[in-house]
Design a protein around this motif. Structure first.
Motif, PDB file in Angstrom:
ATOM      1  N   LEU A 119       0.856  -1.219   0.055  1.00 13.05           N
ATOM      2  CA  LEU A 119      -0.076   0.065   0.015  1.00 13.05           C
ATOM      3  C   LEU A 119       0.997   1.231  -0.052  1.00 13.05           C
ATOM      4  O   LEU A 119       1.263   1.568   0.999  1.00 13.05           O
ATOM      5  N   THR A 120       1.250   1.773  -1.256  1.00 15.60           N
ATOM      6  CA  THR A 120       2.283   2.725  -1.303  1.00 15.60           C
ATOM      7  C   THR A 120       1.949   3.859  -2.180  1.00 15.60           C
ATOM      8  O   THR A 120       1.023   3.602  -3.166  1.00 15.60           O
ATOM      9  N   GLY A 121       2.312   4.999  -2.069  1.00 13.53           N
ATOM     10  CA  GLY A 121       2.128   6.103  -2.996  1.00 13.53           C
ATOM     11  C   GLY A 121       2.959   5.945  -4.242  1.00 13.53           C
ATOM     12  O   GLY A 121       2.789   6.786  -5.190  1.00 13.53           O
ATOM     13  N   ASN A 122       3.859   5.120  -4.028  1.00 10.45           N
ATOM     14  CA  ASN A 122       4.794   5.012  -5.403  1.00 10.45           C
ATOM     15  C   ASN A 122       4.203   4.439  -6.574  1.00 10.45           C
ATOM     16  O   ASN A 122       3.237   3.549  -6.281  1.00 10.45           O
ATOM     17  N   VAL A 123       4.274   4.789  -7.695  1.00 12.79           N
ATOM     18  CA  VAL A 123       3.757   4.136  -8.866  1.00 12.79           C
ATOM     19  C   VAL A 123       4.587   2.690  -9.049  1.00 12.79           C
ATOM     20  O   VAL A 123       5.492   2.492  -8.493  1.00 12.79           O
ATOM     21  N   GLY A 147      -1.176  -5.250  -4.507  1.00 11.38           N
ATOM     22  CA  GLY A 147      -1.535  -4.088  -3.710  1.00 11.38           C
ATOM     23  C   GLY A 147      -2.256  -2.959  -4.450  1.00 11.38           C
ATOM     24  O   GLY A 147      -2.879  -3.270  -5.264  1.00 11.38           O
ATOM     25  N   ALA A 148      -1.979  -1.711  -4.041  1.00 11.73           N
ATOM     26  CA  ALA A 148      -2.247  -0.583  -4.339  1.00 11.73           C
ATOM     27  C   ALA A 148      -1.240   0.494  -4.418  1.00 11.73           C
ATOM     28  O   ALA A 148      -0.451   0.510  -3.669  1.00 11.73           O
ATOM     29  N   PHE A 149      -1.181   1.214  -5.688  1.00 13.13           N
ATOM     30  CA  PHE A 149       0.016   1.942  -5.964  1.00 13.13           C
ATOM     31  C   PHE A 149      -0.511   3.435  -6.435  1.00 13.13           C
ATOM     32  O   PHE A 149      -1.741   3.808  -6.601  1.00 13.13           O
ATOM     33  N   GLY A 150       0.419   4.384  -6.295  1.00 19.15           N
ATOM     34  CA  GLY A 150       0.213   5.754  -6.667  1.00 19.15           C
ATOM     35  C   GLY A 150      -0.207   5.844  -7.998  1.00 19.15           C
ATOM     36  O   GLY A 150      -0.869   6.882  -8.464  1.00 19.15           O
ATOM     37  N   ASP A 151      -0.240   4.819  -8.953  1.00 17.98           N
ATOM     38  CA  ASP A 151      -0.997   5.062 -10.285  1.00 17.98           C
ATOM     39  C   ASP A 151      -2.308   4.498 -10.255  1.00 17.98           C
ATOM     40  O   ASP A 151      -2.922   4.757 -11.477  1.00 17.98           O
ATOM     41  N   ASP A 152      -2.625   4.063  -9.294  1.00 13.62           N
ATOM     42  CA  ASP A 152      -4.198   3.489  -9.121  1.00 13.62           C
ATOM     43  C   ASP A 152      -5.110   4.653  -8.616  1.00 13.62           C
ATOM     44  O   ASP A 152      -6.133   4.914  -9.184  1.00 13.62           O
ATOM     45  N   HIS A 153      -4.378   5.624  -7.992  1.00  9.61           N
ATOM     46  CA  HIS A 153      -5.128   6.976  -7.432  1.00  9.61           C
ATOM     47  C   HIS A 153      -4.113   7.832  -6.878  1.00  9.61           C
ATOM     48  O   HIS A 153      -3.400   7.521  -6.047  1.00  9.61           O
ATOM     49  N   ASP A 155      -4.832   9.900  -4.563  1.00 13.92           N
ATOM     50  CA  ASP A 155      -5.548  10.102  -3.299  1.00 13.92           C
ATOM     51  C   ASP A 155      -4.964   8.907  -2.388  1.00 13.92           C
ATOM     52  O   ASP A 155      -5.877   7.784  -2.607  1.00 13.92           O
ATOM     53  N   ARG A 156      -4.382   9.097  -1.413  1.00 12.39           N
ATOM     54  CA  ARG A 156      -3.731   7.856  -0.714  1.00 12.39           C
ATOM     55  C   ARG A 156      -4.921   7.136   0.066  1.00 12.39           C
ATOM     56  O   ARG A 156      -4.689   5.935   0.202  1.00 12.39           O
ATOM     57  N   TYR A 157      -5.887   8.089   0.426  1.00 15.53           N
ATOM     58  CA  TYR A 157      -7.094   7.513   1.186  1.00 15.53           C
ATOM     59  C   TYR A 157      -7.982   6.449   0.307  1.00 15.53           C
ATOM     60  O   TYR A 157      -8.734   5.933   1.163  1.00 15.53           O
ATOM     61  N   VAL A 158      -7.823   6.510  -0.908  1.00 12.33           N
ATOM     62  CA  VAL A 158      -8.624   5.744  -1.621  1.00 12.33           C
ATOM     63  C   VAL A 158      -8.078   4.313  -2.054  1.00 12.33           C
ATOM     64  O   VAL A 158      -8.760   3.306  -2.203  1.00 12.33           O
ATOM     65  N   LEU A 159      -6.345   4.293  -1.654  1.00 15.51           N
ATOM     66  CA  LEU A 159      -5.793   2.979  -1.865  1.00 15.51           C
ATOM     67  C   LEU A 159      -6.225   1.824  -1.290  1.00 15.51           C
ATOM     68  O   LEU A 159      -6.202   0.633  -1.746  1.00 15.51           O
ATOM     69  N   ASP A 189      -0.443   6.720   6.638  1.00 15.85           N
ATOM     70  CA  ASP A 189      -0.703   5.220   6.582  1.00 15.85           C
ATOM     71  C   ASP A 189      -1.420   4.862   7.911  1.00 15.85           C
ATOM     72  O   ASP A 189      -2.388   3.911   7.548  1.00 15.85           O
ATOM     73  N   VAL A 190      -1.536   5.503   8.870  1.00 14.69           N
ATOM     74  CA  VAL A 190      -2.505   4.909  10.011  1.00 14.69           C
ATOM     75  C   VAL A 190      -3.951   5.352   9.690  1.00 14.69           C
ATOM     76  O   VAL A 190      -4.857   4.624   9.982  1.00 14.69           O
ATOM     77  N   ASN A 191      -4.162   6.593   9.171  1.00 15.68           N
ATOM     78  CA  ASN A 191      -5.583   7.026   9.079  1.00 15.68           C
ATOM     79  C   ASN A 191      -6.041   6.570   7.775  1.00 15.68           C
ATOM     80  O   ASN A 191      -7.481   6.494   7.696  1.00 15.68           O
ATOM     81  N   CYS A 192      -5.406   6.122   6.739  1.00 13.46           N
ATOM     82  CA  CYS A 192      -5.991   5.834   5.235  1.00 13.46           C
ATOM     83  C   CYS A 192      -6.940   4.552   5.247  1.00 13.46           C
ATOM     84  O   CYS A 192      -7.859   4.621   4.441  1.00 13.46           O
ATOM     85  N   GLY A 193      -6.831   3.872   6.311  1.00 14.14           N
ATOM     86  CA  GLY A 193      -7.495   2.675   6.392  1.00 14.14           C
ATOM     87  C   GLY A 193      -8.926   2.672   7.261  1.00 14.14           C
ATOM     88  O   GLY A 193      -9.898   1.714   7.376  1.00 14.14           O
ATOM     89  N   ARG A 194      -8.904   3.856   7.974  1.00 17.63           N
ATOM     90  CA  ARG A 194      -9.856   4.029   9.031  1.00 17.63           C
ATOM     91  C   ARG A 194     -11.189   3.489   8.259  1.00 17.63           C
ATOM     92  O   ARG A 194     -12.186   2.986   9.101  1.00 17.63           O
ATOM     93  N   SER A 195     -11.632   4.305   7.173  1.00 16.93           N
ATOM     94  CA  SER A 195     -13.048   4.035   6.485  1.00 16.93           C
ATOM     95  C   SER A 195     -13.553   2.838   6.322  1.00 16.93           C
ATOM     96  O   SER A 195     -14.592   2.284   6.109  1.00 16.93           O
TER      97      SER A 195
END
Length: 239
Positions: A119-123, A147-153, A155-159, A189-195
């Protein structure tokens, strides 16, 4: 009990020191010759978000033939070229493999009920190049990282939602709530999965100036680093 463990890269698995910023600056100079690279924070952001903030700091306005998205794509492609070139030139030796990472990944890979992802902001290609400096791609579905990457979106909180759906589709296994664990070094990293109700494990191997904010973000567990393999495993596999 099944677990899906999603790892951040920068500051969690690897520390690139000044190298990653220098690579971005090299790409910027190619796209904007003669301009000064803005003082933009990289921490916890996707590559595309970083590029967008660079354009905002420049007060850049598109030419008739150049959309904002097209310029961001040019920056990303130049970044990947510069990163690949610098690593081929031997600068991967500057990248630090953070303490306890290999031991923890090896332990997790040996658990049949655990699936690993990123789960990374890197493409994705940037993630592959970075992980390749220390042979870590093998733990995350190499050669096609999962996983999910920076080229998926941007906004990190969507990943997190993207990562879970992708890995569920690949594995045929459903993961819900705290069966998903995110491990990272920033409050994002802590907050992005709360939803989606995931468990968050924070590590203090990122930038020292963010550690107070990291603790204040309320992770389920905090470790100074990943060296205490069995304690981290208990946090991952426990309720």
């Amino acid at each position: 009990m099944k677990r899906l463990v999603l790892f951040d890269i920068d500051g969690t698995l690897l520390n690139g020191g000044k190298l990653w910023r220098e690579v971005f600056e090299g790409a910027f100079i190619k796209v904007f010759p003669g301009r000064t690279f803005p003082n933009v924070s990289f921490s916890g952001k996707t590559d595309r978000q970083i590029c967008a903030e660079v354009l905002e700091e420049l007060t850049w306005k598109p030419e008739a033939s150049d959309s904002r998205d097209a310029v961001i794509e040019r920056l990303i492609q130049e970044y990947l070229k510069v990163l690949s070139r610098e690593l081929r030139a031997g600068r991967g030796a500057e990248v630090e493999l953070l303490p306890g990472v290999v031991e923890l990944l090896g332990e997790l890979r040996s658990c049949p009920q655990v699936r690993l992802g990123l789960l990374t902001g890197n493409v994705r290609e940037g993630a592959r190049l970075k992980l390749g400096t220390k042979g870590l791609s093998q733990y995350f579905g190499s050669p096609e990282l999962t996983g999910a990457f920076g080229d998926d979106h941007s906004d990190r909180y969507v990943l997190p939602g993207i990562a879970v759906k992708r890995i569920e589709a690949e594995s045929g296994i459903r993961y819900r709530g705290r069966e998903v664990i995110i491990i990272g070094d920033t409050p994002h990293d802590v907050n992005c999965g709360r939803s989606i109700g995931v468990k968050a494990i924070a590590v203090g191997t990122g930038r020292a100036e963010y550690q107070q904010a990291l603790l204040a973000s309320g992770p389920d567990y905090f470790f100074n680093d990943l060296r205490e393999t069995q304690q981290v495993m208990q946090a991952l596999l426990g309720d």
